[in-house]
Design an enzyme around this catalytic site. Sequence first.
Site, PDB file in Angstrom:
ATOM      1  N   HIS A 218       0.853   0.403   1.456  1.00  0.00           N
ATOM      2  CA  HIS A 218       0.184   1.905   0.806  1.00  0.00           C
ATOM      3  C   HIS A 218      -0.344   1.773  -0.303  1.00  0.00           C
ATOM      4  CE1 HIS A 218       4.124   2.358  -1.670  1.00  0.00           C
ATOM      5  NE2 HIS A 218       3.346   3.061  -2.217  1.00  0.00           N
ATOM      6  N   ASP A 251       5.462  -1.370   5.521  1.00  0.00           N
ATOM      7  CA  ASP A 251       4.943  -0.986   4.380  1.00  0.00           C
ATOM      8  C   ASP A 251       4.650  -1.847   3.557  1.00  0.00           C
ATOM      9  OD1 ASP A 251       3.842   0.542   1.988  1.00  0.00           O
ATOM     10  OD2 ASP A 251       4.897   1.459   1.192  1.00  0.00           O
ATOM     11  N   SER A 334       4.684   0.726  -7.364  1.00  0.00           N
ATOM     12  CA  SER A 334       4.517   0.264  -5.973  1.00  0.00           C
ATOM     13  C   SER A 334       3.812  -0.848  -5.535  1.00  0.00           C
ATOM     14  CB  SER A 334       3.355   1.214  -4.818  1.00  0.00           C
ATOM     15  OG  SER A 334       3.666   2.204  -4.964  1.00  0.00           O
TER      16      SER A 334
END
Length: 492
Positions: A218, A251, A334
């Site tokens: 992402h 992910d 992230s």
Amino acid sequence: MSTENEGTAVPPAPSAPPVPVDAPASAPGGAHEGHPPIAGGPAPDAGSAPPAGGPAYGPPQHEGAPTTQLPPVPPGQPGAPSAAAAGWPPPPPVTPVYAGGGGAGDVWGASYQQPAPKPKNGRGGLIAAVLVAALVAGGVGGGIGYQLARNGDSGGSTTVSAATSGGDVKRDNGSVASVAARALPSTVTIEAESSNGQGGTGTGFVFDTQGHIVTNNHVVADAVDGGKLTATFPNGKKYDAEIIGHAQGYDVAVIKLKNAPSDLKPLALGDSDKVAVGDSTIAIGAPFGLSNTVTTGIISATNRPVASSDGSSSSKASYMSALQTDASINPGNSGGPLLDSQGAVIGINSAIQSSSGGGLGSGGQSGSIGLGFAIPINQAKYVAQQLIKTGKPVYAKIGATVSLDEATGGAKITDQGAGGSSAVESGGPAAEAGLKPGDVITKLDDRVIDSGPTLIGEIWTHKPGDKVTITYQRGGKPHTVELTLGSRAGDS
């Protein structure tokens, strides 16, 4: 959890798996993130299912606080209010009025008016004599103090000097400062921008000496179709990069630096299977755009089922059996490394569970409440190697579509698969093991399965070809069967 997105509804995390009769009770609660439920990710469409033979995608009906992928921080918007809105930098301090009042001109920095000379008299001479005496006394005292200090007499001193200056401090190899000093040069702040100028900021770390960087899917999603990607090291050196491969379900993504330097130092990879609750953790990332930020905590739980999404309408959920940590993780973290006390990577920070209100940063992005989730590095390493080798992810599968409903007491095989196809793939692992629509899978090996998302995340911790033992309920009676996991290539 979505990359730096928050506020988007995400498949709620299933409740903590029921505790087997022969196992000690585990900590309650859990979020999925295919990651763990990631804040800011949209829930999969109801009734949708994965490709034939794969687990179905659909919105699990979970309750509780949402978990989201850590959304990337929009360029120029570090999550905090903008400079104009926040008034940063702050205006110069108002010039204070002199204490004791005075006119409007009596302020710091006002011009000084030389007072008119006063007539001389006898008292003036006395004052001058007193001042001279005071100066002489001060000089004598200063001389005595100097001599005492010179002679090492500390009898009149209350100060203590440090043995060494800050630059000479010796730190243990296992200290947070030492670990951070070694790891920071191998982390990068990633900026992804789509062709229409939208994007955000995340983190990544050096995977090998060839210039491969591992991060979250992402984080780079905006740059997948003709976008721009850059990676900046703590020393300020910035490199253009390209996407080598990305796995939406896991992910995980791998990018490669263009014109990579020859002195890259990959971070050492640990063994996430050996991580224990209570182990120390160190997270590195760019929370709200603040690059090279280091935070610490512990492992709060392992094998936490988490489902997350990046918030886009076309996005499917990601699932993981995550490492949970209370190290402060926020949008921008992230893709960054979660390290153990020795500096080895044990996970990739991917999602957070946030309070429903949000409120930190712009766009309603929420901040850390001590519930962060990381993809175990053993799984991420396997995925990254596949992406480098073929450019596509490979998923393990049982060949059956399962419901994402939370209230099934396990992973229930649906009556139909995607597009009206059979819920049990003909000739697939589940079919060969005798599984049928309506069966409810309650355990995979010794792991309790309380929902479809939990089963998917657990299957994806394995590799195609692994043999697993499935426990399921049919007609209220338990059954056990062994099957060999199949494989599915790509995210389609």
